[in-house]
Design an enzyme around this catalytic site. Structure first.
Site, mmCIF file in Angstrom:
data_model
loop_
_atom_site.group_PDB
_atom_site.id
_atom_site.type_symbol
_atom_site.label_atom_id
_atom_site.label_comp_id
_atom_site.label_asym_id
_atom_site.label_seq_id
_atom_site.Cartn_x
_atom_site.Cartn_y
_atom_site.Cartn_z
ATOM 1 N N HIS A 73 -12.402 -35.046 11.337
ATOM 2 C CA HIS A 73 -12.708 -34.255 10.147
ATOM 3 C C HIS A 73 -11.757 -33.079 10.030
ATOM 4 O O HIS A 73 -11.348 -32.484 11.028
ATOM 5 C CB HIS A 73 -14.166 -33.787 10.162
ATOM 6 C CG HIS A 73 -15.137 -34.902 9.932
ATOM 7 N ND1 HIS A 73 -15.525 -35.760 10.943
ATOM 8 C CD2 HIS A 73 -15.782 -35.313 8.817
ATOM 9 C CE1 HIS A 73 -16.364 -36.660 10.457
ATOM 10 N NE2 HIS A 73 -16.537 -36.408 9.166
ATOM 11 N N ASP A 92 -11.271 -36.775 7.286
ATOM 12 C CA ASP A 92 -12.125 -36.745 6.099
ATOM 13 C C ASP A 92 -12.417 -35.321 5.655
ATOM 14 O O ASP A 92 -12.365 -34.373 6.445
ATOM 15 C CB ASP A 92 -13.453 -37.450 6.385
ATOM 16 C CG ASP A 92 -13.321 -38.962 6.348
ATOM 17 O OD1 ASP A 92 -12.182 -39.463 6.266
ATOM 18 O OD2 ASP A 92 -14.356 -39.648 6.412
#
Length: 372
Positions: free
Chosen positions: A338, A193
């Site tokens: 992430h 993400d």
């Protein structure tokens, strides 16, 4: 009956939205530059290559002067640390207010392209730079970290979503929501993400290439706008792109037309850069509501959640991240990491070896949904 069923469910969820967690502080090594206007200059490595990110502020709006400032920043970065393999630059208007503003100018300078970059007299003829045509942001990005999906809606909606999660963990994908892939197939989706990031993304892409892995990147539209060359790098390397909204804001608090705008803006940015519209969407922080799901479905997007989030954003030791990833590793699972976290770079090679030892292939969300 429900309490027993929920205890058996292997997937995390949240009953309601929760306060945003503060973004963690990451201790990055500093480069000491003497150039006026330096806001921050840091560098990082992935065990193989080193990259630096230099943030500058400028009073000028002249494209040529912005270019010259960036060139001087890159020159000083290499002078301070000759071993750097890449220098990435972000020039903001003065005074620098933080990343809520879009930069005026960005550039990525891998060492082999440095002579071409330094030879530029104007910001043109070099594919790895972006000159802001006058765009501004509507909202600041919110520090919404994905720890567990958070449902915002009536009890009937939340109960139905919990049931969908449990069902998918047993039989696979259902409709336009993806909580879990086929549990009988030895394949796990690897997702990242908040991409792209001008320090971490080149290091992560290099590491994925060395590991022979493809992944799905859920891209923030405003980040893609400012760093389009990293988005092109992702596609060129065979990775998949997903929609993570344009501004990275909590969607349930917005009117329906603003939710739609967030998703459409991100779609349009990615289409302009790559020629393709994404198929997948992940709401920032996992915060969603009936309106969010309805808009995504109307736009032809499959909303993708996750089964495995080790909390890489929390600054935990690599050993803890590895144990958490391994604990939830499963056929049909969806791993959430992430794009902008030091721990991700450190744990990824270890996790890839664990998955291989268990006979699980890691790949994209599209690969997870592919028919045998």
């Amino acid at each position: 009956m429900w309490p027993l069923v929920l205890l058996l469910a292997p997937l995390p969820w949240g009953e309601k939205d929760t306060p945003a967690k503060p973004l963690p502080h990451q201790d990055l090594r500093a480069l000491h530059l003497t150039l006026p206007g330096v806001v921050r200059a840091v560098y990082l490595d992935n065990g193989y290559v080193e990259a630096a990110h230099v943030v500058l502020e400028a009073e000028t709006r002249s494209p040529e002067r912005l270019l010259r400032l960036a060139q001087r920043g890159a020159e000083e970065a290499w002078r301070a640390r000759p071993s750097l393999d890449e220098v990435d630059l972000s020039v903001y208007g003065a005074p620098y207010r933080g990343p809520e503003d879009l930069p005026l100018f960005t550039a990525s300078v891998p060492k082999p392209l440095a002579p071409a970059f330094f030879a530029l007299k104007a910001p043109e003829g070099y594919e790895r730079l972006w000159l802001n045509p006058g765009k501004t942001t509507r909202y600041p990005s919110e520090p919404v970290l994905e720890d567990h999906p958070a449902l915002d809606g009536p009890e009937a909606f939340r109960a139905r979503e919990r049931a969908n999660q449990i069902l998918q963990s047993r039989v696979g994908v259902k409709g336009s929501l993806l909580y879990h892939g086929d549990p009988t197939r030895p394949f796990t989706a690897l997702t990242f993400d908040d991409a792209p990031h001008p320090l971490f993304t080149p290091l992560l892409l290099d590491l994925l290439k060395r590991l022979g892995l493809k992944a799905t990147f859920f891209v923030i539209g405003r980040n893609a706008e400012a760093y389009p060359y990293f988005v092109r790098d992702m596609v060129a390397a065979g990775h998949e792109l997903g929609n993570h909204t344009y501004h990275h804001v909590r969607l349930p608090k917005l009117p329906t037309q603003e939710i739609r705008r967030e998703l459409l803006l991100c779609n349009e940015v990615l289409r302009a850069i790559t020629g393709q519209v994404p198929k997948y969407f992940r709401p920032p922080g996992g915060r969603y509501s009936p309106a969010v799901l309805k808009v995504a479905e109307e736009l032809g997007l499959t909303t993708v959640f996750w089964t495995d989030d080790p909390g890489d954003y929390a600054g935990l030791p690599t050993s803890i991240l590895e144990r958490r990833l391994e604990a939830h590793l499963r056929p049909g699972g969806i791993v959430l990491l992430h794009d902008n976290v030091v721990g991700t770079l450190e744990v990824l090679p270890l996790f890839a070896r664990k998955a291989k030892a268990r006979g699980l292939a890691l790949g994209t969300v599209g690969g997870l949904l592919a028919k045998r």
